[in-house]
Design an enzyme around this catalytic site. Structure first.
Site, PDB file in Angstrom:
ATOM      1  N   GLY A   1     -80.148 -29.146  45.840  1.00  0.00           N
ATOM      2  CA  GLY A   1     -80.146 -29.839  44.638  1.00  0.00           C
ATOM      3  C   GLY A   1     -80.697 -28.971  43.324  1.00  0.00           C
TER       4      GLY A   1
ATOM      5  CD  GLU B   1     -59.464  -9.550  28.112  1.00  0.00           C
ATOM      6  OE1 GLU B   1     -59.244  -8.557  28.769  1.00  0.00           O
ATOM      7  OE2 GLU B   1     -60.484  -9.583  27.335  1.00  0.00           O
TER       8      GLU B   1
HETATM    9  C1  LIG Z   1     -63.100 -18.746  26.613  1.00  0.00           C
HETATM   10  C2  LIG Z   1     -61.918 -18.295  26.286  1.00  0.00           C
HETATM   11  C3  LIG Z   1     -61.696 -17.118  25.314  1.00  0.00           C
HETATM   12  C4  LIG Z   1     -60.720 -16.735  25.168  1.00  0.00           C
HETATM   13  N1  LIG Z   1     -60.601 -15.596  24.169  1.00  0.00           N
HETATM   14  C5  LIG Z   1     -59.352 -15.216  23.718  1.00  0.00           C
HETATM   15  C6  LIG Z   1     -59.269 -14.175  22.762  1.00  0.00           C
HETATM   16  O1  LIG Z   1     -60.264 -13.408  22.410  1.00  0.00           O
HETATM   17  N2  LIG Z   1     -57.979 -13.629  22.184  1.00  0.00           N
HETATM   18  C7  LIG Z   1     -56.946 -14.247  22.904  1.00  0.00           C
HETATM   19  O2  LIG Z   1     -55.874 -13.979  21.986  1.00  0.00           O
HETATM   20  N3  LIG Z   1     -57.151 -15.261  23.936  1.00  0.00           N
HETATM   21  C8  LIG Z   1     -58.276 -15.663  24.116  1.00  0.00           C
HETATM   22  N4  LIG Z   1     -58.192 -16.661  25.200  1.00  0.00           N
HETATM   23  C9  LIG Z   1     -56.976 -17.321  25.653  1.00  0.00           C
HETATM   24  C10 LIG Z   1     -56.552 -17.003  26.891  1.00  0.00           C
HETATM   25  O3  LIG Z   1     -56.287 -15.601  27.280  1.00  0.00           O
HETATM   26  C11 LIG Z   1     -55.459 -17.867  27.607  1.00  0.00           C
HETATM   27  O4  LIG Z   1     -56.113 -19.393  27.638  1.00  0.00           O
HETATM   28  C12 LIG Z   1     -54.928 -17.705  28.736  1.00  0.00           C
HETATM   29  O5  LIG Z   1     -54.019 -16.686  28.644  1.00  0.00           O
HETATM   30  C13 LIG Z   1     -53.991 -18.702  29.123  1.00  0.00           C
HETATM   31  O6  LIG Z   1     -53.267 -19.325  28.245  1.00  0.00           O
HETATM   32  P1  LIG Z   1     -53.298 -21.173  28.210  1.00  0.00           P
HETATM   33  O7  LIG Z   1     -54.618 -21.408  28.091  1.00  0.00           O
HETATM   34  O8  LIG Z   1     -52.268 -21.314  27.128  1.00  0.00           O
HETATM   35  O9  LIG Z   1     -52.577 -21.556  29.510  1.00  0.00           O
HETATM   36  P2  LIG Z   1     -51.192 -21.773  29.793  1.00  0.00           P
HETATM   37  O10 LIG Z   1     -50.440 -20.777  29.741  1.00  0.00           O
HETATM   38  O11 LIG Z   1     -50.589 -23.053  29.530  1.00  0.00           O
HETATM   39  O12 LIG Z   1     -51.293 -22.101  31.414  1.00  0.00           O
HETATM   40  C14 LIG Z   1     -51.605 -23.165  31.955  1.00  0.00           C
HETATM   41  C15 LIG Z   1     -51.586 -22.923  33.585  1.00  0.00           C
HETATM   42  O13 LIG Z   1     -50.075 -22.513  34.115  1.00  0.00           O
HETATM   43  C16 LIG Z   1     -50.104 -21.437  34.739  1.00  0.00           C
HETATM   44  N5  LIG Z   1     -48.814 -20.669  34.398  1.00  0.00           N
HETATM   45  C17 LIG Z   1     -48.148 -20.490  33.248  1.00  0.00           C
HETATM   46  N6  LIG Z   1     -47.441 -19.516  33.226  1.00  0.00           N
HETATM   47  C18 LIG Z   1     -47.298 -19.291  34.497  1.00  0.00           C
HETATM   48  C19 LIG Z   1     -46.091 -18.389  35.378  1.00  0.00           C
HETATM   49  N7  LIG Z   1     -45.310 -17.734  34.923  1.00  0.00           N
HETATM   50  N8  LIG Z   1     -46.375 -18.672  36.874  1.00  0.00           N
HETATM   51  C20 LIG Z   1     -47.486 -19.138  37.174  1.00  0.00           C
HETATM   52  N9  LIG Z   1     -48.352 -20.133  36.765  1.00  0.00           N
HETATM   53  C21 LIG Z   1     -48.402 -20.003  35.257  1.00  0.00           C
HETATM   54  C22 LIG Z   1     -51.190 -20.886  34.140  1.00  0.00           C
HETATM   55  O14 LIG Z   1     -51.850 -19.716  35.156  1.00  0.00           O
HETATM   56  C23 LIG Z   1     -52.335 -21.935  34.151  1.00  0.00           C
HETATM   57  O15 LIG Z   1     -52.675 -22.406  35.326  1.00  0.00           O
HETATM   58  C24 LIG Z   1     -59.278 -17.177  25.581  1.00  0.00           C
HETATM   59  C25 LIG Z   1     -59.368 -18.339  26.403  1.00  0.00           C
HETATM   60  C26 LIG Z   1     -60.847 -18.863  26.782  1.00  0.00           C
HETATM   61  C27 LIG Z   1     -60.987 -20.065  27.627  1.00  0.00           C
END
Ligand SMILES: Cc1cc2nc3c(=O)[nH]c(=O)nc-3n(C[C@H](O)[C@H](O)[C@H](O)COP(=O)(O)OP(=O)(O)OC[C@H]3O[C@@H](n4cnc5c(N)ncnc54)[C@H](O)[C@@H]3O)c2cc1C
Length: 388
Positions: free
Chosen positions: A343, A366
């Protein structure tokens, strides 16, 4: 095969560990719960002055020129104390490296020394958009020629460090008619440029100390010298830089996982139930054994990816493997650490609760781990092409 750190790498690791224990660990819980941006920024400046913002950057641009292995071990030590600081350091190193790798001499001299010294506080990497996350080639932010410069319009999402970054590396479409990913370019945009606005700060599950924000470009005019690398080569630049960044995120994840298990193991060695220390129960011993084995495997994968990058070998597949494995091992270690505290593990008073939240995003940013698997499988399958 040399698996030991060199004297210089060990010195950097020790320096990071000492700084983290003295300055980052005492602030981490406060940053998480209520924030303290001035203290957070003061620590970033101190880290810059110790050489941690340009670990793999040439001395001629103010970097430490210590290499990728040193970068990895330093980041692990920083993350053991404060993941929010570690992600900021990781992204700033990435910004320095992308400029070093594709920037003009003028851009390198103008920006890298100020990022390395802390004068620009942090660098931001602005790639993601609301409709372009895993698939950045779907971005709509655009740059159009305007006199002898460029006009940027669009919105970037989830950008780390945006409110205090002195410099943004921004990706935008420069040729709408080009095939997917072939018409994107990269720009250097200084904080405070007219038309650049930092939007709302996200409320996140973890890593609260590091800001994550929307960044809006509304008729943001930049000079022609702001183009980073070749015109329409931005997607390739992003892909290359993200591969290196993944060594940073994997190293950061490893640091969180180690912090969680070290805390839980020390706890288990003290906590008494049924008249004996809980560490004497095999159920806990197996959690300790599994977690430390996985974290050690993560460390070796990271060292391999870092070594390959440092020696100029291909490293994209290895970096994806290391990031994927380390982030999942760290999440599993945090799950076990919470479980081992019972807990108390669920209470904010104990740090494993924060470690578990901080670790979660390492399998997402990333490039999600699904995307890492796409990259790894693509690289492996390259060697198994259908021969007819
Ligand atoms: C705290 C935080 C900090 C960040 N900092 C930065 C930053 O400094 N600069 C920046 O540019 N971005 C940044 N990001 C963005 C981050 O890189 C993206 O959130 C990430 O790449 C995923 O994109 P999305 O959130 O649009 O998810 P989506 O692309 O919508 O994905 C949703 C789901 O679908 C899956 N999916 C998508 N395509 C495929 C595929 N071809 N095959 C299998 N599965 C797939 C994904 O794995 C995920 O599970 C940050 C994100 C967070 C949460």
């Amino acid at each position: 095969m040399q698996l030991d750190l060199t004297a210089e790498q060990r010195l950097i690791q020790d320096t990071a560990r000492e700084f983290a224990a003295a300055k980052l660990a005492p602030l981490a819980a406060k940053l998480d719960r209520e924030g303290d941006r001035p203290a957070f920024l003061a620590n970033l400046r101190s880290l810059a002055q110790l050489g941690f913002m340009g670990l793999n950057v040439s001395h001629s641009y103010g970097g430490a020129e210590a290499g990728v292995v040193a970068f990895s071990v330093a980041l692990t030590e920083i993350a053991r104390a404060c993941a929010a600081t570690a992600v900021t350091v990781s992204v700033t190193n990435m910004v320095c490296e992308v400029i070093q790798s594709v920037g003009s001499e003028q851009q390198k001299l103008r920006y890298i020394p100020k990022l390395c010294s802390g004068d620009l506080a942090a660098g931001s990497f602005a790639l993601t958009e609301a409709e372009a996350g895993s698939d950045p080639s779907a971005m709509t932010a655009a740059a159009v020629p305007d006199g002898d410069g460029w006009l940027l319009n669009g919105a970037k999402l989830f950008i780390t460090s945006a409110p205090y970054a002195g410099l943004f590396v921004v990706w935008a479409v420069t040729d709408r008619l080009a095939p997917k990913g072939k018409g994107i370019s990269c720009f250097l945009v200084e904080a405070g440029s007219p038309g650049l606005r930092v939007g709302k700060e996200e409320h996140k599950m973890g890593q609260h100390g590091a800001a994550t924000c929307e960044v809006l470009f509304d008729g943001c005019r930049v000079s022609k010298d702001s183009l980073l690398g070749e015109l329409n080569d931005g997607f390739r630049i992003a892909v290359g830089e993200l591969a290196g960044g993944r060594i940073g995120i994997g190293s950061l994840a490893l640091g969180i996982g180690l912090a969680a298990m070290d805390y839980a193991t020390a706890y288990a060695a003290q906590r008494v139930q049924f008249g004996q220390r809980i560490s004497e129960f095999q159920a806990l011993q197996w959690q300790i054994a599994d977690a430390y084995t996985e974290l050690e495997a993560a460390r070796l994968l990271l060292m391999n990816a870092a070594y390959r990058k440092e020696s100029g070998k291909s490293f994209a597949k290895e970096a994806s493997m290391a990031k994927m494995f380390a982030s999942e091992a760290a999440n599993r270690a945090c799950y076990s650490a919470v479980q081992m505290l019972g807990g108390y593990g669920y209470m904010a008073e104990f740090p494993v609760e924060r470690y578990a939240r901080d670790a979660r995003v390492t399998s997402i940013y990333e490039g999600t781990n699904e995307i890492q698997r796409v990259i790894i499988a693509r690289e492996v399958l390259r060697n198994f092409e259908f021969s007819g």
